[in-house]
Design a protein around this motif. Structure first.
Motif, PDB file in Angstrom:
ATOM      1  N   ARG A   7       0.831  -1.211   0.000  1.00 39.23           N
ATOM      2  CA  ARG A   7       0.000   0.000   0.000  1.00 39.23           C
ATOM      3  C   ARG A   7       0.867   1.263   0.000  1.00 39.23           C
ATOM      4  O   ARG A   7       0.689   2.149  -0.840  1.00 39.23           O
ATOM      5  CB  ARG A   7      -0.916  -0.022   1.225  1.00 39.23           C
ATOM      6  CG  ARG A   7      -1.728   1.234   1.444  1.00 39.23           C
ATOM      7  CD  ARG A   7      -2.563   1.093   2.718  1.00 39.23           C
ATOM      8  NE  ARG A   7      -1.740   0.991   3.904  1.00 39.23           N
ATOM      9  CZ  ARG A   7      -1.387   2.019   4.663  1.00 39.23           C
ATOM     10  NH1 ARG A   7      -1.778   3.249   4.347  1.00 39.23           N
ATOM     11  NH2 ARG A   7      -0.658   1.839   5.746  1.00 39.23           N
ATOM     12  N   ASN A 121      -9.324   4.548   3.985  1.00 33.65           N
ATOM     13  CA  ASN A 121      -9.629   3.141   4.250  1.00 33.65           C
ATOM     14  C   ASN A 121     -11.079   2.817   3.910  1.00 33.65           C
ATOM     15  O   ASN A 121     -11.398   1.703   3.504  1.00 33.65           O
ATOM     16  CB  ASN A 121      -9.368   2.812   5.724  1.00 33.65           C
ATOM     17  CG  ASN A 121      -7.892   2.748   6.043  1.00 33.65           C
ATOM     18  OD1 ASN A 121      -7.059   2.620   5.154  1.00 33.65           O
ATOM     19  ND2 ASN A 121      -7.549   2.840   7.319  1.00 33.65           N
ATOM     20  N   GLU A 145      -5.030  -4.991  -3.203  1.00 38.54           N
ATOM     21  CA  GLU A 145      -5.364  -5.812  -2.040  1.00 38.54           C
ATOM     22  C   GLU A 145      -4.086  -6.215  -1.330  1.00 38.54           C
ATOM     23  O   GLU A 145      -3.101  -6.595  -1.971  1.00 38.54           O
ATOM     24  CB  GLU A 145      -6.137  -7.057  -2.472  1.00 38.54           C
ATOM     25  CG  GLU A 145      -6.592  -7.931  -1.303  1.00 38.54           C
ATOM     26  CD  GLU A 145      -7.486  -9.078  -1.718  1.00 38.54           C
ATOM     27  OE1 GLU A 145      -8.072  -9.721  -0.834  1.00 38.54           O
ATOM     28  OE2 GLU A 145      -7.586  -9.339  -2.936  1.00 38.54           O
ATOM     29  N   ASP A 147      -2.969  -8.191   2.493  1.00 37.41           N
ATOM     30  CA  ASP A 147      -3.326  -8.814   3.772  1.00 37.41           C
ATOM     31  C   ASP A 147      -4.835  -8.870   3.980  1.00 37.41           C
ATOM     32  O   ASP A 147      -5.348  -8.605   5.075  1.00 37.41           O
ATOM     33  CB  ASP A 147      -2.667  -8.063   4.933  1.00 37.41           C
ATOM     34  CG  ASP A 147      -1.154  -8.118   4.878  1.00 37.41           C
ATOM     35  OD1 ASP A 147      -0.614  -9.108   4.337  1.00 37.41           O
ATOM     36  OD2 ASP A 147      -0.503  -7.171   5.353  1.00 37.41           O
ATOM     37  N   GLY A 148      -5.551  -9.204   2.925  1.00 33.85           N
ATOM     38  CA  GLY A 148      -6.995  -9.370   3.036  1.00 33.85           C
ATOM     39  C   GLY A 148      -7.799  -8.084   3.036  1.00 33.85           C
ATOM     40  O   GLY A 148      -9.025  -8.122   3.179  1.00 33.85           O
ATOM     41  N   LYS A 149      -7.137  -6.948   2.874  1.00 35.00           N
ATOM     42  CA  LYS A 149      -7.842  -5.669   2.834  1.00 35.00           C
ATOM     43  C   LYS A 149      -7.652  -5.021   1.466  1.00 35.00           C
ATOM     44  O   LYS A 149      -6.607  -5.185   0.838  1.00 35.00           O
ATOM     45  CB  LYS A 149      -7.333  -4.730   3.932  1.00 35.00           C
ATOM     46  CG  LYS A 149      -7.609  -5.242   5.337  1.00 35.00           C
ATOM     47  CD  LYS A 149      -7.111  -4.254   6.379  1.00 35.00           C
ATOM     48  CE  LYS A 149      -7.386  -4.763   7.792  1.00 35.00           C
ATOM     49  NZ  LYS A 149      -6.900  -3.807   8.819  1.00 35.00           N
ATOM     50  N   ILE A 150      -8.663  -4.281   1.034  1.00 34.27           N
ATOM     51  CA  ILE A 150      -8.612  -3.607  -0.263  1.00 34.27           C
ATOM     52  C   ILE A 150      -8.511  -2.101  -0.043  1.00 34.27           C
ATOM     53  O   ILE A 150      -9.255  -1.525   0.744  1.00 34.27           O
ATOM     54  CB  ILE A 150      -9.845  -3.958  -1.114  1.00 34.27           C
ATOM     55  CG1 ILE A 150      -9.823  -5.458  -1.465  1.00 34.27           C
ATOM     56  CG2 ILE A 150      -9.877  -3.119  -2.395  1.00 34.27           C
ATOM     57  CD1 ILE A 150     -11.036  -5.943  -2.227  1.00 34.27           C
ATOM     58  N   TYR A 151      -7.570  -1.486  -0.738  1.00 37.64           N
ATOM     59  CA  TYR A 151      -7.310  -0.058  -0.577  1.00 37.64           C
ATOM     60  C   TYR A 151      -7.424   0.671  -1.907  1.00 37.64           C
ATOM     61  O   TYR A 151      -7.047   0.129  -2.954  1.00 37.64           O
ATOM     62  CB  TYR A 151      -5.892   0.170  -0.034  1.00 37.64           C
ATOM     63  CG  TYR A 151      -5.602  -0.506   1.278  1.00 37.64           C
ATOM     64  CD1 TYR A 151      -6.043   0.037   2.483  1.00 37.64           C
ATOM     65  CD2 TYR A 151      -4.870  -1.698   1.312  1.00 37.64           C
ATOM     66  CE1 TYR A 151      -5.755  -0.583   3.691  1.00 37.64           C
ATOM     67  CE2 TYR A 151      -4.583  -2.319   2.527  1.00 37.64           C
ATOM     68  CZ  TYR A 151      -5.033  -1.756   3.707  1.00 37.64           C
ATOM     69  OH  TYR A 151      -4.755  -2.371   4.902  1.00 37.64           O
ATOM     70  N   LYS A 204     -14.079  -6.088  -4.497  1.00 36.51           N
ATOM     71  CA  LYS A 204     -14.507  -5.129  -3.469  1.00 36.51           C
ATOM     72  C   LYS A 204     -16.008  -4.914  -3.518  1.00 36.51           C
ATOM     73  O   LYS A 204     -16.688  -4.961  -2.481  1.00 36.51           O
ATOM     74  CB  LYS A 204     -13.789  -3.790  -3.663  1.00 36.51           C
ATOM     75  CG  LYS A 204     -14.376  -2.694  -2.772  1.00 36.51           C
ATOM     76  CD  LYS A 204     -13.755  -1.336  -2.973  1.00 36.51           C
ATOM     77  CE  LYS A 204     -14.511  -0.310  -2.112  1.00 36.51           C
ATOM     78  NZ  LYS A 204     -13.847   0.995  -2.070  1.00 36.51           N
ATOM     79  N   TYR A 207     -18.117  -7.826  -2.448  1.00 36.48           N
ATOM     80  CA  TYR A 207     -18.118  -7.884  -0.988  1.00 36.48           C
ATOM     81  C   TYR A 207     -19.080  -6.849  -0.408  1.00 36.48           C
ATOM     82  O   TYR A 207     -19.811  -7.125   0.549  1.00 36.48           O
ATOM     83  CB  TYR A 207     -16.704  -7.652  -0.472  1.00 36.48           C
ATOM     84  CG  TYR A 207     -16.588  -7.615   1.041  1.00 36.48           C
ATOM     85  CD1 TYR A 207     -16.877  -8.738   1.804  1.00 36.48           C
ATOM     86  CD2 TYR A 207     -16.173  -6.456   1.694  1.00 36.48           C
ATOM     87  CE1 TYR A 207     -16.774  -8.709   3.180  1.00 36.48           C
ATOM     88  CE2 TYR A 207     -16.077  -6.416   3.077  1.00 36.48           C
ATOM     89  CZ  TYR A 207     -16.372  -7.541   3.813  1.00 36.48           C
ATOM     90  OH  TYR A 207     -16.272  -7.502   5.175  1.00 36.48           O
TER      91      TYR A 207
END
Length: 254
Positions: A7, A121, A145, A147-151, A204, A207
């Motif tokens: 990121r 975020n 993406e 660590d399992g997060k989308i930015y 994203k 989800y």
């Protein structure tokens, strides 16, 4: 050697060489320290509102031997800089509403700033709306993406520098099957990201649809008028997202 997350690495790529950077909410000052070590920035300010992260940033800068290049400052938002002191501002890792409020409160400090690199975020629409309403042209959007997060990372320049009308980005976009992405959709889902329709972007919004379905299922158990109204609102939003996801392909162009 300073290593950045995926990121922060993408944010670093958006900072031009020779910049005077102000990194707001700098935490450990990793971004300005990395950019200074790379020779990308000639001067850096690491701003932090909380004493703990401020102390961590001071230690990072000292350990990197960058005290002459990076100034760590304790303060709220853009209060840590003076007008004309920075030409690039990065704000990352907080909510979009908060980022927009920081920019709004510090508008007088944006004099001479030639680029904003913003990574909310959540609440990306709030950032796009602020940029649009304050004469900033969104030049690019990135989504990734980690660590399992989308930015999402949004880069903007002053309208006077871009030579383009920020409103043009949000003109209704006609896609496959006659589906139209209107201004509200583009503010929410991203004018560039909608057109690219990458796998991460699709993930994203798939989800987000799942979250909205769960909310609607919970609201369906209530018979209050407020719950019915909210459920209808969320279902209308779901329909818009579903239509865009179905119609949006990499071939969709402005």
């Amino acid at each position: 050697m300073i290593r950045l997350s995926k990121r922060l690495g993408k944010i670093a790529q958006e900072v031009p060489a020779g910049s005077r950077l102000a990194d707001i909410g700098s935490d450990h000052a990793l971004l300005p320290s990395y950019l200074a070590k790379q020779g990308t920035i000639i001067q850096g300010i690491a701003g932090e509102v909380n004493p703990g992260p401020y102390d961590a940033a001071v230690k990072q800068v000292r350990a990197s031997g960058l005290e002459k290049v990076i100034d760590v400052r304790l303060g709220d938002g853009l209060a840590v800089i003076a007008p004309g002191e920075a030409d690039v501002i990065t704000i990352a890792g907080m909510g979009g509403v908060l980022i927009a409020s920081i920019l709004e409160a510090g508008k007088a400090k944006l004099e001479g700033v030639r680029r904003l690199v913003l990574q909310p975020n959540v609440g990306e629409a709030a950032v796009r709306e602020w940029l649009l309403g304050n004469g900033w042209f969104l030049t690019g959007e990135h989504i990734l993406e980690e660590d399992g997060k989308i930015y999402e990372i949004l880069t903007a320049v002053p309208r006077t520098e871009s030579g383009a009308d920020p409103e043009s980005l949000y003109e209704p976009l006609t896609m496959a099957d006659g589906i139209t992405a209107d201004r509200a959709v583009l503010l929410s889902m991203g004018p560039y990201l909608v057109r690219e329709a990458s796998a991460v972007w699709t993930k994203k919004w798939t989800y987000e649809l799942d979250k909205l379905r769960k909310i609607c299922d919970n609201l369906a158990g209530s018979e209050t008028e407020a719950s019915r109204s909210k459920e209808a609102e969320f279902r209308a939003e779901m329909k818009r997202i579903e239509e865009v996801l179905a119609a949006c392909t990499p071939k969709a162009k402005p």
